[in-house]
Design a protein around this motif. Structure first.
Motif: not given
Length: 437
Positions: A49-50, A75-82, A126-129, A357-363
């Motif tokens: 993430i940048g 912790a979230a910034l250590a992930e490979p996606v947003l 790459r794709l952000p999420a 309808c449930n929306l999810m982070p990264g939709d």
């Protein structure tokens, strides 16, 4: 009480400069922007993430490991996606923005952060999420009117258009970041000789100029999102080119709507322009024409109407193979404001979740094609060429009714407001390559 819309704060200060010299006066990524994205450094195969700052990318994973950002986002910034960062409350993402702005404007931090900077020309975006779901809407009223007039001259808009944000579920797996070529699709289209179909490469390939809306915190299945809270569920925005095979679509869309004509490829700009970055560029939603119906109560919020639109200028350009060979700059096909949307982003989100309808982070949600009421900013060739009957004239005596192999489409967006530093979205670019076989 958490404000419904992001507020202007010190991170938007037009006097704020960065020790990253290329950021000062940068067309897209001054320190007032600080978009989020996922990149792969040169010589690495690990996505990180940048944030874009001028001509550089700051490694936020490294920043997190050094504990230079607030603890809730580390912790979230250590992930490979947003996705994990999008899932956090807007206040925590806002705190990250404030920390980044402070670090990048403080010259005493330059020696610490400089090793975490990468030249943007050397990284792969790459794709952000991880996009779980993608929904495309149809809220560009002038596009809807222009296209409807081609098929229903006396009644271009169907009766439901001004009552409900029209949308359909698309295909998330075929979304790609800017720079990835789009292969001309093959499929069924109506034969010129009659009502029987033929199969082959699309001969009416088109672009669509849209905005993408990234979902932040989601909602539980069965629990709607109220219009007064919808902005808190929007993490940010991007550009979206929702490529369309018009000949396939005309044959297949009845009775269930778009299918193979739309799901072969969609291109997005790789940087997420955060909702917080866009706070100074909020503006009133244009008033509905006299006689138009008022939105139903679940879609109406006074705060959203006063600040739910975005002061963006959108543009789309073409660069043909012949233009590149002759070093001719891209030709602007259209330019106009993003305010040509009949529904706001918050209304789109609220309607999407109104049935539970449930929306999810990264939709990802697309606005649909955004066009001007005149010819200056049409968002597709279908409109600009009157269904292909009036080809667009390009430099070098070239003409286009629809896209040819080797054509490169370039979309951009720029946010401007008096007394604030303009920011951009970066480019959304893809080149058409030949069909297989």
């Amino acid at each position: 009480m958490t404000p419904a819309l992001p507020r202007i704060d010190e991170t938007h200060d037009p006097a704020r400069k960065s020790w990253v010299e290329s950021a000062n006066g940068h067309a897209d990524f001054p320190i007032q922007n600080l978009p989020l994205g996922v990149f792969v450094p040169d010589g690495s195969d690990r996505p990180r993430i940048g944030t874009a700052i001028g001509d550089c990318v700051l490694d936020l994973a490294a920043l997190s490991a050094a504990r230079l950002v607030p603890e809730p986002v580390q912790a979230a910034l250590a992930e490979p996606v947003l996705n994990a960062l999008f899932a956090l409350p807007a206040a925590e993402r806002g705190a990250l923005r404030q920390a980044l702005s402070a670090l990048l404007s403080d010259p005493s931090q330059a020696d610490v952060l400089r090793p975490m900077l990468h030249d943007s020309a050397t990284v792969e975006m790459r794709l952000p999420a991880a996009i779980g779901d993608y929904t495309d809407f149809y809220v560009g009223i002038h596009h809807a009117t222009n296209v409807g007039r081609l098929f229903r001259p006396d009644n271009p808009l169907l009766p439901n258009y001004k009552h409900v944000p029209i949308g359909y579920h698309g295909r998330a797996s075929s979304i790609r970041p800017s720079g990835v070529p789009v292969r001309r699709p093959s499929g069924q289209r109506k034969s010129p000789e009659g009502d029987t179909p033929i199969f082959g490469p699309s001969v009416r390939l088109d672009y669509e100029l849209e905005l993408g809306i990234w979902i932040g915190p989601g909602n539980a299945l069965g629990e709607p999102i109220g219009i007064e809270n919808a902005a808190q569920h929007i993490a940010g925005f991007c550009l979206l080119n929702d490529w369309s095979a018009r000949d396939f679509q005309a044959w297949e869309y009845q009775p269930l709507g778009p299918f193979l004509a739309k799901n072969f490829h969609s291109t997005i700009s790789p940087w997420v322009i955060t909702a917080e970055a866009l706070a100074p560029f909020r503006q009133a939603q244009p008033a509905r024409p006299e006689g138009d119906p008022a939105p139903l109560p679940y879609l109406w919020d006074a705060a959203d109407q006063s600040g739910g639109a975005l002061g963006l200028t959108l543009s789309v350009a073409i660069e043909t193979a012949a233009m590149r060979a002759a070093a001719v700059p891209p030709f602007i096909l259209g330019e106009g404001p993003a305010s040509n949307m009949y529904w706001t982003a918050a209304q789109i989100v609220t309607h999407h979740a109104s049935n539970g309808c449930n929306l999810m982070p990264g939709d990802l949600l697309g606005t649909g094609t955004i066009s001007t009421p005149d010819d200056s900013g049409l968002g597709s060739l279908l409109e600009a060429t009157r269904g292909g009957s009036a080809p667009v004239r390009l430099p070098g005596e070239e003409r286009r009714s629809f896209l040819e192999d080797g054509d490169r489409i370039i979309m951009r967006a720029r946010a401007q407001a008096a007394d604030y530093v303009p920011i951009g979205f970066g480019a959304c670019v893809a080149e058409v390559i030949p069909a297989i076989g």
